[in-house]
Design a protein around this motif. Structure first.
Motif, PDB file in Angstrom:
ATOM      1  N   SER A   1       0.838  -1.203   0.000  1.00 40.46           N
ATOM      2  CA  SER A   1       0.000   0.000   0.000  1.00 40.46           C
ATOM      3  C   SER A   1       0.871   1.250   0.000  1.00 40.46           C
TER       4      SER A   1
ATOM      5  N   TRP B   1       1.087   4.178  -2.787  1.00 43.94           N
ATOM      6  CA  TRP B   1       0.872   5.582  -2.421  1.00 43.94           C
ATOM      7  C   TRP B   1       2.073   6.448  -2.794  1.00 43.94           C
TER       8      TRP B   1
ATOM      9  N   ARG C   1      -6.953  -0.574  -3.596  1.00 42.40           N
ATOM     10  CA  ARG C   1      -7.234   0.869  -3.613  1.00 42.40           C
ATOM     11  C   ARG C   1      -8.593   1.159  -4.218  1.00 42.40           C
TER      12      ARG C   1
ATOM     13  N   PRO D   1      -7.001   4.420   4.396  1.00 43.71           N
ATOM     14  CA  PRO D   1      -5.696   3.762   4.283  1.00 43.71           C
ATOM     15  C   PRO D   1      -5.642   2.435   5.031  1.00 43.71           C
TER      16      PRO D   1
ATOM     17  N   MET E   1      -7.442  -0.161   3.075  1.00 43.60           N
ATOM     18  CA  MET E   1      -6.681  -0.566   1.896  1.00 43.60           C
ATOM     19  C   MET E   1      -5.592  -1.567   2.255  1.00 43.60           C
TER      20      MET E   1
END
Length: 261
Positions: free
Chosen positions: A25, A29, A204, A210, A213
């Motif tokens: 993740s 990002w 996502r 967050p 995810m």
């Protein structure tokens, strides 16, 4: 009844997923996919050096992966163009590892397993390394979660809150190097970055926070391991690519669902 090697393969993939879900993740990002490729390619050089020097495989891989990660982080902090720097480092490390391996007849026939992975050949000793490394990475991410997330979202905000973005970047770099080191024998250097990026990218489109995810990415990664191993068993396909293909299928299915949401 499932054979022991399939159970070990599933356990190894599930253990790895505990780390690749949340770490992937952050890779998505921060747009660090190419960084993952560079570290994975460097791991091949680590494998070669481990064979040449008699070091344990995982130790040699970790040392070279950390060296690559530190080099890239240093270049980034000095303002170098990262696309070019990562390209040069990744391909140079991979080429150097392959050339060095060609000089070692004992390694030549085994190198494809480290390029493409051989999860079905995982031993009980490998399981200890995989689960140990994955739990260390998971604990590191959970410990630094808020700091890592703040530094990822806005470096200026992080600095005003007393968080050093460079330190948090280094934490991610170390975690990524550890994951690459424990994953290279399972999915191979050429597929590690995909296992980090694809489940996280799929998550996502299905998540709103967050934390969600990271959790969904972990679940997708686990399901991909199970589905990929099942495909490998019944269709006689290579296990590592089958796992990544299963994750890619989840990503493809999730796209229209995300648009509707």
């Amino acid at each position: 009844m499932l054979d022991d090697f399939l159970i070990r393969a599933a356990l190894a993939g599930i253990g790895l997923s505990l780390a690749t879900g949340p770490l992937g993740s952050f890779v998505v990002w921060r747009r660090m996919a190419y960084f993952g490729d560079a570290t994975a390619h460097a791991a091949i050089l680590g494998v070669t050096l481990a064979f040449a020097t008699g070091l344990p495989l995982y130790l040699g891989t970790i040392l070279v992966a950390l060296a690559m990660a530190a080099t890239v982080a240093g270049l980034a902090s000095r303002g170098h163009a990262m696309d070019a720097a990562l390209g040069v480092l990744a391909h140079s490390a991979l080429a150097g590892g392959l050339v060095a391996a060609s000089l070692q007849p004992r390694l030549r026939t085994d190198l494809s397993a480290f390029l493409f992975g051989d999860i079905l050949a995982v031993t009980r000793g490998d399981l200890v390394w995989v689960w140990g490394g994955a739990l260390v990475v998971l604990a590191l991410i959970l410990w630094r979660w808020r700091r890592l997330l703040t530094a990822t979202l806005n470096e200026d905000l992080a600095q005003s809150a007393g968080i050093d973005p460079r330190r948090e970047r280094l934490v991610l770099v170390v975690a990524l190097a550890l994951v690459v080191a424990v994953a290279i024998k399972i999915v191979g250097a050429l597929l590690i970055a995909a296992l980090l990026v694809v489940p996280a990218a799929a998550a996502r489109s299905l998540s709103r926070t967050p934390e969600a995810m990271a959790a969904v990415a972990t679940v997708i990664s686990v399901l991909s391991v199970v589905a990929g191993l099942a495909l490998s068993l019944y269709a006689d396909t290579p296990a590592g690519p089958s796992i990544v293909l299963a994750a890619a299928l989840v990503f493809a299915v999730g796209l229209p669902l995300a648009r509707r949401g």
